[in-house]
Design an enzyme around this catalytic site. Structure first.
Site, PDB file in Angstrom:
ATOM      1  N   GLU A  92      37.075  48.743  26.285  1.00  0.00           N
ATOM      2  CA  GLU A  92      37.617  49.895  27.025  1.00  0.00           C
ATOM      3  C   GLU A  92      39.114  49.736  27.238  1.00  0.00           C
ATOM      4  O   GLU A  92      39.864  50.720  27.255  1.00  0.00           O
ATOM      5  CB  GLU A  92      36.863  50.056  28.361  1.00  0.00           C
ATOM      6  CG  GLU A  92      35.459  50.606  28.128  1.00  0.00           C
ATOM      7  CD  GLU A  92      34.433  50.245  29.180  1.00  0.00           C
ATOM      8  OE1 GLU A  92      34.819  49.783  30.271  1.00  0.00           O
ATOM      9  OE2 GLU A  92      33.229  50.405  28.904  1.00  0.00           O
ATOM     10  N   HIS A 143      38.529  43.640  26.759  1.00  0.00           N
ATOM     11  CA  HIS A 143      37.334  44.507  26.746  1.00  0.00           C
ATOM     12  C   HIS A 143      37.645  45.738  25.897  1.00  0.00           C
ATOM     13  O   HIS A 143      38.772  46.241  25.909  1.00  0.00           O
ATOM     14  CB  HIS A 143      36.967  44.909  28.174  1.00  0.00           C
ATOM     15  CG  HIS A 143      35.637  45.576  28.272  1.00  0.00           C
ATOM     16  ND1 HIS A 143      35.445  46.894  27.929  1.00  0.00           N
ATOM     17  CD2 HIS A 143      34.420  45.101  28.645  1.00  0.00           C
ATOM     18  CE1 HIS A 143      34.169  47.202  28.095  1.00  0.00           C
ATOM     19  NE2 HIS A 143      33.517  46.137  28.529  1.00  0.00           N
ATOM     20  N   GLY A 200      27.550  50.709  26.948  1.00  0.00           N
ATOM     21  CA  GLY A 200      27.298  51.868  27.811  1.00  0.00           C
ATOM     22  C   GLY A 200      26.584  53.004  27.100  1.00  0.00           C
ATOM     23  O   GLY A 200      26.470  54.106  27.638  1.00  0.00           O
ATOM     24  N   GLU A 211      30.824  42.079  21.655  1.00  0.00           N
ATOM     25  CA  GLU A 211      30.395  43.368  22.200  1.00  0.00           C
ATOM     26  C   GLU A 211      30.629  44.462  21.169  1.00  0.00           C
ATOM     27  O   GLU A 211      31.744  44.996  21.063  1.00  0.00           O
ATOM     28  CB  GLU A 211      31.194  43.694  23.466  1.00  0.00           C
ATOM     29  CG  GLU A 211      30.990  42.704  24.599  1.00  0.00           C
ATOM     30  CD  GLU A 211      31.162  43.387  25.943  1.00  0.00           C
ATOM     31  OE1 GLU A 211      30.230  43.323  26.743  1.00  0.00           O
ATOM     32  OE2 GLU A 211      32.204  44.014  26.179  1.00  0.00           O
ATOM     33  N   ASN A 249      29.928  42.837  34.768  1.00  0.00           N
ATOM     34  CA  ASN A 249      31.199  43.565  34.715  1.00  0.00           C
ATOM     35  C   ASN A 249      30.997  44.888  35.442  1.00  0.00           C
ATOM     36  O   ASN A 249      30.395  45.810  34.897  1.00  0.00           O
ATOM     37  CB  ASN A 249      31.603  43.795  33.257  1.00  0.00           C
ATOM     38  CG  ASN A 249      32.815  44.706  33.137  1.00  0.00           C
ATOM     39  OD1 ASN A 249      33.539  44.923  34.110  1.00  0.00           O
ATOM     40  ND2 ASN A 249      33.038  45.237  31.939  1.00  0.00           N
ATOM     41  N   LYS A 308      33.087  47.069  36.137  1.00  0.00           N
ATOM     42  CA  LYS A 308      34.024  48.116  35.694  1.00  0.00           C
ATOM     43  C   LYS A 308      34.661  48.778  36.922  1.00  0.00           C
ATOM     44  O   LYS A 308      34.792  48.130  37.954  1.00  0.00           O
ATOM     45  CB  LYS A 308      33.326  49.130  34.788  1.00  0.00           C
ATOM     46  CG  LYS A 308      32.531  48.463  33.670  1.00  0.00           C
ATOM     47  CD  LYS A 308      32.151  49.419  32.588  1.00  0.00           C
ATOM     48  CE  LYS A 308      31.234  48.702  31.592  1.00  0.00           C
ATOM     49  NZ  LYS A 308      31.135  49.395  30.323  1.00  0.00           N
ATOM     50  N   SER A 316      24.684  47.170  26.406  1.00  0.00           N
ATOM     51  CA  SER A 316      23.403  47.727  26.849  1.00  0.00           C
ATOM     52  C   SER A 316      22.304  46.680  27.006  1.00  0.00           C
ATOM     53  O   SER A 316      21.149  46.926  26.646  1.00  0.00           O
ATOM     54  CB  SER A 316      22.959  48.856  25.905  1.00  0.00           C
ATOM     55  OG  SER A 316      23.908  49.905  25.914  1.00  0.00           O
TER      56      SER A 316
END
Ligand code: PEP
Length: 250
Positions: A96, A94, A172, A166, A9, A11, A210
């Protein structure tokens, strides 16, 4: 044991020159004993498609999709367009997007439906915040997120769905869930897929948060972990390839 899937991904990162360099290295993962996909930003999807050798075995994915079909939705990208372009996968829900762009469980369910209707493989992300984990409601949160998806996809081909656990606190952040934490949630998701999709459906359940070359092998060895969704490390060719090797069991 099914072949593991490693999804990068990117991003909101990349440039025409940088992508070409990264992909030049990543295509070396072709022929490894794992499936690989790259989820690029919309403007670069065509570039990625053109760079990936036709039989590289590396699939193309997007990072978001509209819940709506074509029409007057300025700025949106429909599932049909992604499919038309040659995308196989699309990341849906996701964290985010959930936290920064206010996508709720219902939106994630409708986006999953849109992706399935267009023949895409949605990678549906679920996971808890650190507060939810500390409150002991991780499995409850994940089940609620999964139920919201199931409520929107009646009659569609659930075989096509990929799930990604996740934990939000691990994305991250450099913090990785322990093998025990991952194992518990993946087992719970597997129980859910068998109950809701049926035991004949072998849904891939990815872990994301991560993942790095140093922890990939341990995480991929956890029961019910069928691969990884890789953010930061997918931008570094050497790291991404090392993670692919770990997925292939090399
Ligand atoms: C992600 O963005 O899905 C992700 C897992 O990111 P990272 O690997 O950087 O934690």
């Amino acid at each position: 044991m099914s072949t593991k899937l490693v999804v990068g991904n990117w991003k909101m990162n990349g440039s025409l020159a940088g992508n070409a360099e990264l992909l030049g290295e990543v295509t070396k993962s072709a022929g490894l004993g794992c499936e690989v996909a790259v989820c690029a930003p919309f403007p670069y999807l065509m570039q990625v498609l053109q760079i990936l050798p036709p039989r590289s075995g590396i699939a193309l994915g997007a990072q978001n999709v509209s819940e709506f079909d074509d029409g007057a939705y300025t700025g949106e990208v429909s599932a049909r367009m992604l499919s038309d372009l040659g995308c196989s996968y699309v990341i849906v829900g996701h964290s985010e997007r959930r936290s920064l762009f206010h996508e709720d469980d219902g939106t994630v369910g409708r986006k999953t439906r849109a992706a399935l209707r267009a023949g895409l493989l949605p990678i549906v992300c679920v996971g808890e915040t650190s507060a939810e984990r500390n409150d002991g409601i991780t499995l409850e949160v994940v089940t609620r997120q999964l139920d919201a998806v199931a409520a929107e996809i009646d009659g569609l081909d659930v075989d096509q769905i990929v799930l990604a656990y996740e934990p939000i606190w691990a994305i991250g952040s450099g913090l990785t869930a322990t093998a025990e934490q991952v194992g518990e949630v993946h087992a719970s998701i597997r129980t859910w897929t068998q109950r809701v999709f049926g035991s004949e459906v072998t849904t891939k359940i990815l872990y994301g948060g991560s993942v790095k070359p140093g922890n990939a092998a341990e995480l991929f060895a956890v029961p019910n972990v069928d691969g990884g969704l890789i953010g930061g490390a997918s931008l570094v060719a050497r790291d991404f390839l090392a993670i692919c090797h770990a997925a292939a069991g090399d």
